[in-house]
Enzyme design. Structure first.
Site, PDB file in Angstrom:
ATOM      1  CE  LYS A 171     -11.292   4.484 -29.853  1.00 20.93           C
ATOM      2  NZ  LYS A 171     -12.402   3.818 -29.143  1.00 20.93           N
TER       3      LYS A 171
ATOM      4  CG  ASP B  56     -12.511  -9.047 -37.574  1.00 22.08           C
ATOM      5  OD1 ASP B  56     -12.531  -7.652 -37.373  1.00 22.08           O
ATOM      6  OD2 ASP B  56     -11.690  -9.508 -38.364  1.00 22.08           O
TER       7      ASP B  56
ATOM      8  CG  ASN C  75     -14.817  -2.010 -25.109  1.00 25.13           C
ATOM      9  OD1 ASN C  75     -14.561  -1.253 -24.491  1.00 25.13           O
ATOM     10  ND2 ASN C  75     -14.497  -3.286 -25.389  1.00 25.13           N
TER      11      ASN C  75
ATOM     12  CE1 TYR D 172      -7.848   4.471 -29.675  1.00 24.70           C
ATOM     13  CE2 TYR D 172      -6.438   6.154 -28.427  1.00 24.70           C
ATOM     14  CZ  TYR D 172      -7.572   5.058 -28.433  1.00 24.70           C
ATOM     15  OH  TYR D 172      -8.432   4.727 -27.517  1.00 24.70           O
TER      16      TYR D 172
ATOM     17  CB  VAL E 163      -8.966   2.037 -18.163  1.00 23.40           C
ATOM     18  CG1 VAL E 163      -9.448   0.669 -17.214  1.00 23.40           C
ATOM     19  CG2 VAL E 163     -10.002   2.801 -17.996  1.00 23.40           C
TER      20      VAL E 163
ATOM     21  CB  THR F  21      -6.459  -2.451 -20.136  1.00 22.29           C
ATOM     22  OG1 THR F  21      -6.186  -1.832 -20.964  1.00 22.29           O
ATOM     23  CG2 THR F  21      -8.111  -1.913 -19.799  1.00 22.29           C
TER      24      THR F  21
HETATM   25  N1  LIG Z   1      -7.537   1.658 -21.626  1.00 23.85           N
HETATM   26  C1  LIG Z   1      -7.639   3.109 -21.737  1.00 23.85           C
HETATM   27  O1  LIG Z   1      -7.065   3.807 -20.881  1.00 23.85           O
HETATM   28  C2  LIG Z   1      -8.731   3.518 -22.403  1.00 23.85           C
HETATM   29  C3  LIG Z   1      -8.527   5.053 -22.760  1.00 23.85           C
HETATM   30  C4  LIG Z   1      -9.381   5.697 -23.536  1.00 23.85           C
HETATM   31  C5  LIG Z   1     -10.251   4.835 -24.301  1.00 23.85           C
HETATM   32  N2  LIG Z   1     -10.248   3.458 -24.472  1.00 23.85           N
HETATM   33  C6  LIG Z   1     -11.129   2.883 -25.252  1.00 23.85           C
HETATM   34  O2  LIG Z   1     -11.653   1.781 -24.512  1.00 23.85           O
HETATM   35  C7  LIG Z   1     -12.021   0.563 -25.264  1.00 23.85           C
HETATM   36  C8  LIG Z   1     -11.145  -0.504 -24.624  1.00 23.85           C
HETATM   37  O3  LIG Z   1     -10.065  -0.341 -24.324  1.00 23.85           O
HETATM   38  P1  LIG Z   1      -8.897  -1.474 -23.744  1.00 23.85           P
HETATM   39  O4  LIG Z   1      -8.005  -0.799 -22.924  1.00 23.85           O
HETATM   40  O5  LIG Z   1      -9.947  -2.320 -22.941  1.00 23.85           O
HETATM   41  O6  LIG Z   1      -8.389  -2.190 -25.092  1.00 23.85           O
HETATM   42  P2  LIG Z   1      -7.905  -3.747 -25.112  1.00 23.85           P
HETATM   43  O7  LIG Z   1      -7.435  -4.298 -23.860  1.00 23.85           O
HETATM   44  O8  LIG Z   1      -6.825  -3.468 -26.173  1.00 23.85           O
HETATM   45  O9  LIG Z   1      -9.082  -4.251 -25.855  1.00 23.85           O
HETATM   46  C9  LIG Z   1      -9.458  -4.052 -27.179  1.00 23.85           C
HETATM   47  C10 LIG Z   1     -10.481  -4.944 -27.493  1.00 23.85           C
HETATM   48  O10 LIG Z   1     -11.090  -4.678 -29.099  1.00 23.85           O
HETATM   49  C11 LIG Z   1     -10.854  -5.825 -29.834  1.00 23.85           C
HETATM   50  N3  LIG Z   1     -10.501  -5.494 -31.218  1.00 23.85           N
HETATM   51  C12 LIG Z   1      -9.589  -4.932 -31.596  1.00 23.85           C
HETATM   52  N4  LIG Z   1      -9.677  -4.909 -33.002  1.00 23.85           N
HETATM   53  C13 LIG Z   1     -10.921  -5.519 -33.360  1.00 23.85           C
HETATM   54  C14 LIG Z   1     -11.636  -5.589 -34.619  1.00 23.85           C
HETATM   55  N5  LIG Z   1     -11.092  -5.289 -35.794  1.00 23.85           N
HETATM   56  N6  LIG Z   1     -12.836  -6.590 -34.607  1.00 23.85           N
HETATM   57  C15 LIG Z   1     -13.355  -6.569 -33.288  1.00 23.85           C
HETATM   58  N7  LIG Z   1     -12.620  -6.458 -32.009  1.00 23.85           N
HETATM   59  C16 LIG Z   1     -11.433  -5.856 -32.096  1.00 23.85           C
HETATM   60  C17 LIG Z   1      -9.850  -6.609 -29.116  1.00 23.85           C
HETATM   61  O11 LIG Z   1      -9.753  -7.908 -29.630  1.00 23.85           O
HETATM   62  P3  LIG Z   1      -8.579  -8.951 -29.874  1.00 23.85           P
HETATM   63  O12 LIG Z   1      -8.553  -9.538 -28.537  1.00 23.85           O
HETATM   64  O13 LIG Z   1      -9.235  -9.778 -30.781  1.00 23.85           O
HETATM   65  O14 LIG Z   1      -7.413  -7.990 -30.291  1.00 23.85           O
HETATM   66  C18 LIG Z   1     -10.142  -6.310 -27.574  1.00 23.85           C
HETATM   67  O15 LIG Z   1     -11.163  -7.199 -27.382  1.00 23.85           O
HETATM   68  C19 LIG Z   1     -11.394   1.036 -26.682  1.00 23.85           C
HETATM   69  O16 LIG Z   1     -12.354   1.637 -27.448  1.00 23.85           O
HETATM   70  C20 LIG Z   1     -10.315   2.114 -26.341  1.00 23.85           C
HETATM   71  O17 LIG Z   1     -10.070   3.009 -27.411  1.00 23.85           O
HETATM   72  C21 LIG Z   1      -9.272   2.753 -23.464  1.00 23.85           C
END
Ligand SMILES: NC(=O)c1ccc[n+]([C@@H]2O[C@H](COP(=O)([O-])OP(=O)(O)OC[C@H]3O[C@@H](n4cnc5c(N)ncnc54)[C@H](OP(=O)(O)O)[C@@H]3O)[C@@H](O)[C@H]2O)c1
Length: 274
Positions: free
Chosen positions: A175, A60, A90, A171, A204, A206
């Site tokens: 970053k 965590d 990530n 946010y 992305v 998600t």
């Molecule tokens: N999706 C996009 O379009 C996009 C765009 C730009 C950047 N990003 C970046 O890409 C990465 C992944 O994004 P995603 O869209 O896959 O997000 P997501 O589906 O919300 O996944 C986020 C992950 O981070 C974990 N997390 C959150 N708080 C945490 C903590 N305190 N300790 C450990 N794990 C924690 C979550 O775990 P839990 O299940 O426990 O909550 C989950 O596994 C992130 O860094 C995000 O900023 C995403």
């Protein structure tokens, strides 16, 4: 070649896709950090079946102790001879409350600003500093020595200014701060061959926009319009599968020797964010 990956936040989204693709190669060892180990073990068993090279470990970002235990468990999984080739930071706190509202939304809400800024900084900045410090000895033991922080184009000043992105202030700021921290680690360790850099995964899908309220849909529509002005070839969000393929191509070619240390790039390896 057998490669060792440690990836945070693999319970869902891009993180889950990362462990899915990387553990497809049986020679790779993939260690995924999560907050909910039981739930993720179940998801892995249901969706990926038995993969002896994939290890789900509790970690965590808001708890130094849990990251310390995750580093110790990673060391015992790898044994004495192996180090971590790729550490992929990530996991992130995404701040849903400000995803589709401008900075003006918080004008009369100082306690919300305090709370969201504190949590995003604690998770996305401080948590990753601890992660890097604790896993660095394992990265230094490998021959590849690459640390990649997953950032976002939302933290790029030129993009914000070009299409006036008012959303996601706390946010994005966390970053941007992470990008600086990555550059500091990069400057510190590049002379011993450790590569640190930040990379956006692209926009992305998600599942975050599924079922959002009409006002959020309107804001999302405006954002998409802005992106279309910025990149006329923009065709909407990419899939996690596409994003991970792009990112793997970038981190495979990236090296200290070729000047990648401390950079902040997109999934294309440049400054084109979508
Ligand atoms: N999706 C996009 O379009 C996009 C765009 C730009 C950047 N990003 C970046 O890409 C990465 C992944 O994004 P995603 O869209 O896959 O997000 P997501 O589906 O919300 O996944 C986020 C992950 O981070 C974990 N997390 C959150 N708080 C945490 C903590 N305190 N300790 C450990 N794990 C924690 C979550 O775990 P839990 O299940 O426990 O909550 C989950 O596994 C992130 O860094 C995000 O900023 C995403």
């Amino acid at each position: 070649m057998s490669t060792v990956y440690v990836i945070t936040g693999v319970s869902k989204g891009i993180g889950f896709e990362l462990v899915k693709q990387l553990s497809q190669e049986p020679k790779n060892t993939v260690i995924g950090l999560v907050r909910d180990k039981t739930g993720t073990d179940k998801k892995v068993a249901a969706e990926l079946g038995k993969r002896p090279n994939l290890h789900i470990v509790r970690g965590d970002l808001e708890s130094y102790e849990s990251l310390k235990e995750a580093a110790a468990e990673t060391e015992s999984i790898l044994g004495n001879d192996k180090g971590v080739d790729y550490l992929v930071a990530n996991a992130a706190y995404m701040v849903d409350e400000e995803a589709y509202v401008g900075i003006d939304h918080f004008r009369d809400r100082p306690s919300d600003i305090d709370r969201l800024a504190h949590k995003s900084n604690q998770t996305n900045v401080v948590g990753n500093i601890h992660l890097f410090q604790l896993f660095l000895p394992l990265v230094q033991k490998s021959s590849t020595k690459k640390v990649i922080a997953i950032s976002t184009g939302m933290a790029d000043l030129d993009l914000i200014n070009e299409i006036d992105i008012t959303y996601g202030a706390m946010y994005s700021a966390s970053k941007a701060a992470l990008n600086i921290i990555v550059a500091k680690f990069a400057a510190q360790y590049k002379n011993e061959g450790v590569l640190f850099f930040s990379m956006s995964p692209g926009l992305v899908d998600t599942g975050k926009t599924d079922g959002i309220p009409p006002e959020a849909q309107e804001a999302l529509g405006k954002f998409a319009q802005g992106l279309l002005t910025y990149a006329p070839d923009f065709r909407g969000p990419i899939t996690p599968e596409q994003s991970v393929k792009h990112m793997k191509d970038v981190w495979t070619k990236a090296s200290v020797q070729d000047g990648w240390s401390g950079k902040f790039v997109s999934h294309y390896g440049n400054k084109k964010w979508v």
